[in-house]
Design a protein around this motif. Structure first.
Motif, mmCIF file in Angstrom:
data_model
loop_
_atom_site.group_PDB
_atom_site.id
_atom_site.type_symbol
_atom_site.label_atom_id
_atom_site.label_comp_id
_atom_site.label_asym_id
_atom_site.label_seq_id
_atom_site.Cartn_x
_atom_site.Cartn_y
_atom_site.Cartn_z
ATOM 1 N N ASN A 74 0.687 -0.977 -0.026
ATOM 2 C CA ASN A 74 0.107 -0.226 -0.081
ATOM 3 C C ASN A 74 0.791 1.139 0.164
ATOM 4 O O ASN A 74 1.595 1.468 0.841
ATOM 5 N N ILE A 75 0.759 2.113 -1.049
ATOM 6 C CA ILE A 75 1.559 3.407 -1.339
ATOM 7 C C ILE A 75 1.137 4.138 -0.192
ATOM 8 O O ILE A 75 1.974 4.976 0.424
ATOM 9 N N PRO A 76 -0.025 4.660 -0.031
ATOM 10 C CA PRO A 76 -0.586 5.764 0.940
ATOM 11 C C PRO A 76 0.020 5.668 2.281
ATOM 12 O O PRO A 76 0.294 6.496 2.876
ATOM 13 N N VAL A 77 -0.156 4.365 2.616
ATOM 14 C CA VAL A 77 0.130 3.987 4.149
ATOM 15 C C VAL A 77 1.708 4.194 4.254
ATOM 16 O O VAL A 77 2.268 4.953 5.002
ATOM 17 N N ALA A 78 2.418 3.542 3.181
ATOM 18 C CA ALA A 78 4.008 3.761 3.352
ATOM 19 C C ALA A 78 4.366 5.422 3.136
ATOM 20 O O ALA A 78 5.233 5.609 4.133
ATOM 21 N N VAL A 79 3.593 6.185 2.315
ATOM 22 C CA VAL A 79 4.074 7.354 2.401
ATOM 23 C C VAL A 79 3.518 8.350 3.571
ATOM 24 O O VAL A 79 4.360 9.403 3.820
ATOM 25 N N ALA A 80 2.523 8.004 3.887
ATOM 26 C CA ALA A 80 2.084 8.820 5.003
ATOM 27 C C ALA A 80 3.002 8.618 6.354
ATOM 28 O O ALA A 80 3.289 9.460 7.120
ATOM 29 N N LEU A 81 3.407 7.354 6.421
ATOM 30 C CA LEU A 81 4.241 7.177 7.758
ATOM 31 C C LEU A 81 5.436 7.937 7.622
ATOM 32 O O LEU A 81 6.025 8.072 8.647
ATOM 33 N N VAL A 82 6.020 8.334 6.560
ATOM 34 C CA VAL A 82 7.170 9.014 6.423
ATOM 35 C C VAL A 82 7.067 10.570 7.194
ATOM 36 O O VAL A 82 8.205 10.886 7.650
ATOM 37 N N TRP A 83 5.940 10.787 7.490
ATOM 38 C CA TRP A 83 5.494 12.180 7.741
ATOM 39 C C TRP A 83 5.796 11.991 9.435
ATOM 40 O O TRP A 83 5.638 12.921 9.841
ATOM 41 N N ILE A 84 6.141 11.095 9.825
ATOM 42 C CA ILE A 84 6.473 10.917 11.304
ATOM 43 C C ILE A 84 7.639 11.786 11.482
ATOM 44 O O ILE A 84 7.647 12.548 12.417
ATOM 45 N N THR A 85 8.504 11.857 10.663
ATOM 46 C CA THR A 85 9.806 12.732 10.807
ATOM 47 C C THR A 85 9.185 14.237 10.096
ATOM 48 O O THR A 85 8.977 14.244 8.806
ATOM 49 N N ASN A 86 8.991 15.036 10.840
ATOM 50 C CA ASN A 86 8.867 16.352 10.605
ATOM 51 C C ASN A 86 9.500 17.281 11.403
ATOM 52 O O ASN A 86 10.324 16.847 12.296
ATOM 53 N N PRO A 87 9.471 18.610 11.182
ATOM 54 C CA PRO A 87 10.285 19.447 11.861
ATOM 55 C C PRO A 87 10.215 19.353 13.418
ATOM 56 O O PRO A 87 11.213 19.866 14.140
ATOM 57 N N PHE A 88 9.087 18.952 13.885
ATOM 58 C CA PHE A 88 8.887 18.999 15.315
ATOM 59 C C PHE A 88 9.716 17.691 16.176
ATOM 60 O O PHE A 88 9.877 17.671 17.161
ATOM 61 N N THR A 89 9.599 16.594 15.311
ATOM 62 C CA THR A 89 9.927 15.209 15.648
ATOM 63 C C THR A 89 11.401 14.951 15.414
ATOM 64 O O THR A 89 11.968 14.189 16.213
ATOM 65 N N MET A 90 11.712 15.475 14.269
ATOM 66 C CA MET A 90 13.146 15.173 13.910
ATOM 67 C C MET A 90 14.291 15.399 14.907
ATOM 68 O O MET A 90 15.142 14.317 14.774
ATOM 69 N N PRO A 91 14.420 16.417 15.494
ATOM 70 C CA PRO A 91 15.418 16.837 16.338
ATOM 71 C C PRO A 91 15.533 15.717 17.655
ATOM 72 O O PRO A 91 16.817 15.039 17.819
ATOM 73 N N PHE A 92 14.380 15.233 17.819
ATOM 74 C CA PHE A 92 14.417 14.243 19.246
ATOM 75 C C PHE A 92 14.897 12.772 18.332
ATOM 76 O O PHE A 92 15.435 12.074 18.827
ATOM 77 N N MET A 93 14.079 12.460 17.159
ATOM 78 C CA MET A 93 14.341 11.337 16.613
ATOM 79 C C MET A 93 15.812 11.000 16.400
ATOM 80 O O MET A 93 16.441 9.925 16.476
ATOM 81 N N PHE A 94 16.643 11.943 15.439
ATOM 82 C CA PHE A 94 17.905 11.856 15.026
ATOM 83 C C PHE A 94 18.770 11.995 16.138
ATOM 84 O O PHE A 94 19.649 11.478 16.296
ATOM 85 N N TYR A 95 18.407 12.873 17.277
ATOM 86 C CA TYR A 95 19.435 12.780 18.355
ATOM 87 C C TYR A 95 19.469 11.357 19.020
ATOM 88 O O TYR A 95 20.381 10.894 19.394
ATOM 89 N N ALA A 96 18.150 10.866 19.365
ATOM 90 C CA ALA A 96 18.157 9.413 19.809
ATOM 91 C C ALA A 96 18.983 8.564 19.075
ATOM 92 O O ALA A 96 19.670 7.472 19.367
#
Length: 168
Positions: A74-96
């Motif tokens: 399923n393309i929509p699910v795969a594409v939508a889930l990459v939005w987990i990394t966004n300007p608000f979550t990216m610093p925390f995720m990538f620092y971890a």
């Protein structure tokens, strides 16, 4: 699996088929399974989306769509889930990811302040780059595997629950 909830948040196939960056996939976007939400297409789509979300690169949606096409999920699910990394979550995720990679490589963690300059990126690739990339790979793999089996299990129990409620 709460199929109705997922479908409510999924982008429409026409929206993704007409997206300017995804038009390069052309006729491959017309396979029916790429848009179907079923027990065979959802778990790998979750795995792809969460794995790609941990890859530090621009245009993650294009990579997720390409992998979904390759693995026929399923393309929509795969594409939508990459939005987990966004300007608000990216610093925390990538620092971890950096902390995990430093721990795995037995590197001492370094204090740094991110700067959005090419010079800072070039200077940091040799120091924080290896632990950061390793952490991203490990966390992407972990979240991918967990999500695959979790969605597969939830889907199975959802079907069993529906069947048992029909009988009784």
């Amino acid at each position: 699996m709460p199929k109705k909830i997922i479908k409510r948040f999924m982008p429409k196939p026409e929206t993704l088929q007409n997206h300017k960056h995804l038009q390069m996939f052309g006729k491959w976007l017309h396979k029916p399974n790429l848009w179907a939400l079923n027990r065979r297409s959802a778990p790998p789509a979750f795995a792809i989306g969460l794995f790609v979300a941990w890859i530090p690169m621009p245009f993650q949606m294009v990579l997720a769509a390409a992998l979904a096409i390759i693995f026929n999920c399923n393309i929509p699910v795969a594409v939508a889930l990459v939005w987990i990394t966004n300007p608000f979550t990216m610093p925390f995720m990538f620092y971890a990811a950096y902390l995990l990679g430093a721990k795995l490589l037995n590197h001492p963690t370094q204090e740094f302040a991110f700067e959005a300059t090419w010079h800072w990126i070039e200077a940091s690739v040799s120091t924080i780059g290896p632990p950061f990339l390793l952490g991203c790979l490990v966390l992407g793999s972990i979240f991918s595997i967990i999500s695959y089996f979790l969605i597969k299990t939830l889907w199975k129990y959802s079907v069993l629950f529906k069947w048992s409620s029909r009988k009784g």
